[in-house]
Design a protein around this motif. Sequence first.
Motif, PDB file in Angstrom:
ATOM      1  N   LEU A   3       0.827  -1.209   0.000  1.00  0.00           N
ATOM      2  CA  LEU A   3       0.000   0.000   0.000  1.00  0.00           C
ATOM      3  C   LEU A   3       0.864   1.263   0.000  1.00  0.00           C
ATOM      4  O   LEU A   3       0.544   2.243  -0.682  1.00  0.00           O
ATOM      5  N   LEU A   4       1.952   1.233   0.743  1.00  0.00           N
ATOM      6  CA  LEU A   4       2.819   2.405   0.816  1.00  0.00           C
ATOM      7  C   LEU A   4       3.578   2.637  -0.486  1.00  0.00           C
ATOM      8  O   LEU A   4       3.815   3.783  -0.879  1.00  0.00           O
ATOM      9  N   LEU A   5       3.948   1.549  -1.178  1.00  0.00           N
ATOM     10  CA  LEU A   5       4.724   1.683  -2.403  1.00  0.00           C
ATOM     11  C   LEU A   5       3.860   1.998  -3.622  1.00  0.00           C
ATOM     12  O   LEU A   5       4.306   2.683  -4.544  1.00  0.00           O
ATOM     13  N   THR A   6       2.637   1.496  -3.641  1.00  0.00           N
ATOM     14  CA  THR A   6       1.747   1.740  -4.787  1.00  0.00           C
ATOM     15  C   THR A   6       0.870   2.962  -4.620  1.00  0.00           C
ATOM     16  O   THR A   6       0.409   3.546  -5.600  1.00  0.00           O
ATOM     17  N   GLY A   7       0.608   3.348  -3.372  1.00  0.00           N
ATOM     18  CA  GLY A   7      -0.330   4.431  -3.120  1.00  0.00           C
ATOM     19  C   GLY A   7      -1.769   4.028  -3.322  1.00  0.00           C
ATOM     20  O   GLY A   7      -2.659   4.890  -3.361  1.00  0.00           O
ATOM     21  N   ASP A   8      -2.042   2.727  -3.438  1.00  0.00           N
ATOM     22  CA  ASP A   8      -3.408   2.253  -3.667  1.00  0.00           C
ATOM     23  C   ASP A   8      -4.298   2.529  -2.463  1.00  0.00           C
ATOM     24  O   ASP A   8      -3.831   2.582  -1.316  1.00  0.00           O
ATOM     25  N   MET A   9      -5.603   2.656  -2.729  1.00  0.00           N
ATOM     26  CA  MET A   9      -6.586   2.865  -1.675  1.00  0.00           C
ATOM     27  C   MET A   9      -7.276   1.553  -1.303  1.00  0.00           C
ATOM     28  O   MET A   9      -7.398   0.645  -2.138  1.00  0.00           O
ATOM     29  N   LEU A  10      -7.744   1.474  -0.070  1.00  0.00           N
ATOM     30  CA  LEU A  10      -8.593   0.383   0.409  1.00  0.00           C
ATOM     31  C   LEU A  10     -10.003   0.910   0.590  1.00  0.00           C
ATOM     32  O   LEU A  10     -10.194   2.005   1.131  1.00  0.00           O
ATOM     33  N   ASP A  11     -10.999   0.126   0.158  1.00  0.00           N
ATOM     34  CA  ASP A  11     -12.356   0.519   0.511  1.00  0.00           C
ATOM     35  C   ASP A  11     -12.642   0.044   1.930  1.00  0.00           C
ATOM     36  O   ASP A  11     -11.828  -0.645   2.563  1.00  0.00           O
ATOM     37  N   ALA A  12     -13.802   0.405   2.447  1.00  0.00           N
ATOM     38  CA  ALA A  12     -14.103   0.135   3.857  1.00  0.00           C
ATOM     39  C   ALA A  12     -14.097  -1.352   4.161  1.00  0.00           C
ATOM     40  O   ALA A  12     -13.593  -1.785   5.208  1.00  0.00           O
ATOM     41  N   ARG A  13     -14.650  -2.164   3.263  1.00  0.00           N
ATOM     42  CA  ARG A  13     -14.718  -3.603   3.510  1.00  0.00           C
ATOM     43  C   ARG A  13     -13.329  -4.230   3.524  1.00  0.00           C
ATOM     44  O   ARG A  13     -13.029  -5.095   4.354  1.00  0.00           O
ATOM     45  N   GLU A  14     -12.481  -3.812   2.590  1.00  0.00           N
ATOM     46  CA  GLU A  14     -11.108  -4.319   2.574  1.00  0.00           C
ATOM     47  C   GLU A  14     -10.381  -3.918   3.854  1.00  0.00           C
ATOM     48  O   GLU A  14      -9.644  -4.723   4.445  1.00  0.00           O
TER      49      GLU A  14
END
Length: 260
Positions: A162-173
Amino acid sequence: MSYQNLSVQEENGILILTISREKALNALNGQTILELRQFFAEDAPNRDGIRSIIITGAGPKAFVAGADIKEFVGLDAENGRQLSQRGQDVFRMIETFPKPVLAAVNGFALGGGCELAMACHLRVASENARFGQPEVNLGIIPGYGGTQRLIQYVGKGKAMELLLTGDMLDAREAHTLGLVNHVVPAGELLDKAKSILQKIATKGPVAVAGVISSVNAYFQYNEDGFDHEVRAFGKTTGTEDFKEGATAFIEKRQANFTGK
């Protein structure tokens, strides 16, 4: 106390702290960090009868959508270090606050917003919440504790991704990974937050503070968490709250804790 970017409401022993920069998606600028420091250092500790705190963001779109990047332009290495240290110091105050602090996350919790939520003891998210540390998209890294706390919640491998890609998580994830305690419809967010804190409010305040400090001690490199627990346990056994709790248990009644 008066604030420019925070609003404070008291309800049945719960302080509801709202970050109120809705037009800026509640971004954390320097003034907001200063006011958060003032709130947790001076305001909240001196309010009688307060048992817990909810932090949320104004409006339906964002808890805190990040730091105010306009203030980052022109920073050099030393100014950047100082800015990061100020944010870390304030978030550490939240993490070590002796009464439960719950983040009620509505909408985006990105960058500094995700870091703020992680500094709280508990997190409840609306179904439209989104979490992430997108700092690498700007050529920087998280500066308010994100690289350290995200590991604690989701593990090294997922945190690294997550830190390297900058991707987001939705609430369920986020809930599946353990970053969030509960996910509810947006209209039920504050009610769920209050119900959790109301349950905690029936417990012994000294014990609650001991749990918070002992759990935090586990993650401190210079502290033995087991030793901290021993000392915190000893402290609770010498309190009036313990005598009341034990007596109430034997008498099969609800305990009336006083925090002494």
